[in-house]
Enzyme design. Structure first.
Site, PDB file in Angstrom:
ATOM      1  CE1 TYR A  35      47.334  33.463  37.640  1.00  0.00           C
ATOM      2  CE2 TYR A  35      47.066  32.317  39.720  1.00  0.00           C
ATOM      3  CZ  TYR A  35      47.772  33.196  38.918  1.00  0.00           C
ATOM      4  OH  TYR A  35      48.895  33.802  39.417  1.00  0.00           O
ATOM      5  NE  ARG A  54      42.882  39.034  41.758  1.00  0.00           N
ATOM      6  CZ  ARG A  54      43.745  38.776  42.754  1.00  0.00           C
ATOM      7  NH1 ARG A  54      44.504  39.726  43.232  1.00  0.00           N
ATOM      8  NH2 ARG A  54      43.828  37.572  43.261  1.00  0.00           N
ATOM      9  NE  ARG A 103      49.836  27.151  18.830  1.00  0.00           N
ATOM     10  CZ  ARG A 103      50.420  28.101  18.096  1.00  0.00           C
ATOM     11  NH1 ARG A 103      50.220  28.125  16.794  1.00  0.00           N
ATOM     12  NH2 ARG A 103      51.193  29.009  18.663  1.00  0.00           N
ATOM     13  CE  LYS A 149      45.747  35.374  41.069  1.00  0.00           C
ATOM     14  NZ  LYS A 149      47.186  35.510  41.304  1.00  0.00           N
ATOM     15  CD  GLU A 181      52.913  42.465  41.034  1.00  0.00           C
ATOM     16  OE1 GLU A 181      52.093  42.154  41.900  1.00  0.00           O
ATOM     17  OE2 GLU A 181      52.663  42.459  39.812  1.00  0.00           O
ATOM     18  CG  LEU A 205      47.321  40.539  40.845  1.00  0.00           C
ATOM     19  CD1 LEU A 205      46.622  40.275  39.512  1.00  0.00           C
ATOM     20  CD2 LEU A 205      47.500  39.243  41.598  1.00  0.00           C
TER      21      LEU A 205
HETATM   22  C1  LIG Z   1      52.238  38.773  40.865  1.00  0.00           C
HETATM   23  C2  LIG Z   1      51.368  38.736  42.068  1.00  0.00           C
HETATM   24  N1  LIG Z   1      51.233  39.850  42.806  1.00  0.00           N
HETATM   25  C3  LIG Z   1      50.478  39.868  43.933  1.00  0.00           C
HETATM   26  C4  LIG Z   1      49.798  38.736  44.366  1.00  0.00           C
HETATM   27  C5  LIG Z   1      48.965  38.787  45.611  1.00  0.00           C
HETATM   28  O1  LIG Z   1      47.604  38.734  45.293  1.00  0.00           O
HETATM   29  P1  LIG Z   1      46.523  38.260  46.363  1.00  0.00           P
HETATM   30  O2  LIG Z   1      46.730  39.137  47.572  1.00  0.00           O
HETATM   31  O3  LIG Z   1      45.238  38.522  45.688  1.00  0.00           O
HETATM   32  O4  LIG Z   1      46.772  36.818  46.641  1.00  0.00           O
HETATM   33  C6  LIG Z   1      49.892  37.558  43.617  1.00  0.00           C
HETATM   34  C7  LIG Z   1      49.174  36.371  44.051  1.00  0.00           C
HETATM   35  O5  LIG Z   1      49.219  35.334  43.481  1.00  0.00           O
HETATM   36  C8  LIG Z   1      50.687  37.554  42.443  1.00  0.00           C
HETATM   37  O6  LIG Z   1      50.809  36.446  41.688  1.00  0.00           O
END
Ligand SMILES: Cc1ncc(COP(=O)(O)O)c(C=O)c1O
Length: 296
Positions: A35, A54, A103, A149, A181, A205
């Site tokens: 997503y 991405r 499934r 993602k 993070e 991410l």
């Molecule tokens: C786990 C995680 N880290 C970092 C981010 C920040 O990403 P972005 O700057 O692309 O929104 C997100 C955004 O949803 C996230 O879910």
């Protein structure tokens, strides 16, 4: 609040009430999909290139065959805003799953990906941007490939819920004390005017706003150091902030019971917030900082 009824799917636009999701769907059954959340300011996309890149990287990493190429994706996403006549600050949520099939863990043969994208009004979190937020710390129990993602967000959901139950905005995740993070944002520590954050390896991410934060630091001659920091380092931090498409650049003033720095948003965070507003072309009348001095 505007209602934007037109939903983009892999084949066509449909009205919200007509969108039916199949019962046997790999996104539902396995979280087998990816997503993006894309920010829209006054009807314009912000960082659309970064999000599309991405998205396709995530798809390739889990071998999902995208229903159309990047060029077509840009076109459809533009149509999504046009059809809905979006003029406001909003967000686009889009997800692509491996498709609908009986499934079975292994990939089904000949199944096409399912896609939908919708747009929703989203005001900027101006009060939080001005005043800062609090966070908790939480163990990072996610898998090793968080650069994808993916729809599998259960550890993030549980961490965010724990933060919510403690009246906090975010959960700062750590693996054995090393900060990675947050549950839905990237996190940065400022010490002696330098910005530290976890390197963009596979276990975080690679945030689109994170990329811009790095560029803002270069532009402002602020050292941007991609080195992991530890939970213990929080007590020596001058400033702490997080970034994401919906939170922008957000000061963190307290973590668990630890006050960060002077307990107010610091000058480096404020400067990066200003850079963000300029980069996102936020008009002066909508600035979160109209009555704030940059350094406090
Ligand atoms: C786990 C995680 N880290 C970092 C981010 C920040 O990403 P972005 O700057 O692309 O929104 C997100 C955004 O949803 C996230 O879910």
């Amino acid at each position: 609040m505007a209602i934007y009824n037109h939903i983009l799917t892999e084949n066509q636009f449909v009205e919200q009430n007509d969108l039916r999701y199949p019962f046997e769907e790999r996104g539902l059954q396995f979280g087998d999909g990816i997503y993006e959340v894309i920010r829209v300011y006054e009807g314009r996309y912000y960082l659309i290139d970064e999000h599309i890149e991405r998205l396709y990287r995530s798809a390739a990493a889990i071998k999902i065959h995208m229903p159309f190429n990047k060029e077509e994706m840009y076109k459809r996403l533009d149509e999504l805003l046009e059809k809905n006549e979006v003029k406001s600050d909003a967000k686009v949520y889009m997800q692509i799953t491996r498709g609908s099939a009986p499934r079975d863990h292994a990939f089904p043969d000949g199944t096409e990906a399912n896609l939908y994208a919708y747009v929703k009004d989203l005001e900027r979190p101006v009060d939080h941007l001005k005043q800062g937020v609090t966070a908790i710390t939480h163990e990072d129990v996610r898998w090793d490939w968080c650069y994808i993602k993916s729809l599998n967000l259960l550890p993030n959901v549980l961490a965010k819920q724990t933060a919510k139950e403690k009246d906090s905005y975010e959960a700062i995740l750590h693996k054995n004390g090393e900060v990675t993070e947050c549950s839905s944002s990237n996190v940065y520590l400022v010490r002696n005017g330098k910005v530290y954050t976890h390197p963009a390896k596979k276990n975080i991410l690679h945030g689109c706003v994170r990329m811009r934060v790095e560029a803002f630091c270069q532009q402002e001659n602020i050292e941007f150091i991609e080195e992991p920091f530890q939970l213990e380092d929080l007590m020596y931090a001058d400033e702490l902030f997080l970034s994401s498409s919906t939170s922008e650049v957000m000061p963190i003033l307290k973590v668990d019971s630890q006050v960060i720095g002077n307990g107010v948003p610091g000058p480096v965070t404020r400067l990066l917030q200003k850079c963000y507003e300029t980069d996102a072309r936020i008009p002066a009348h909508a600035s979160a900082f109209q009555n704030l001095r940059i350094a406090e």
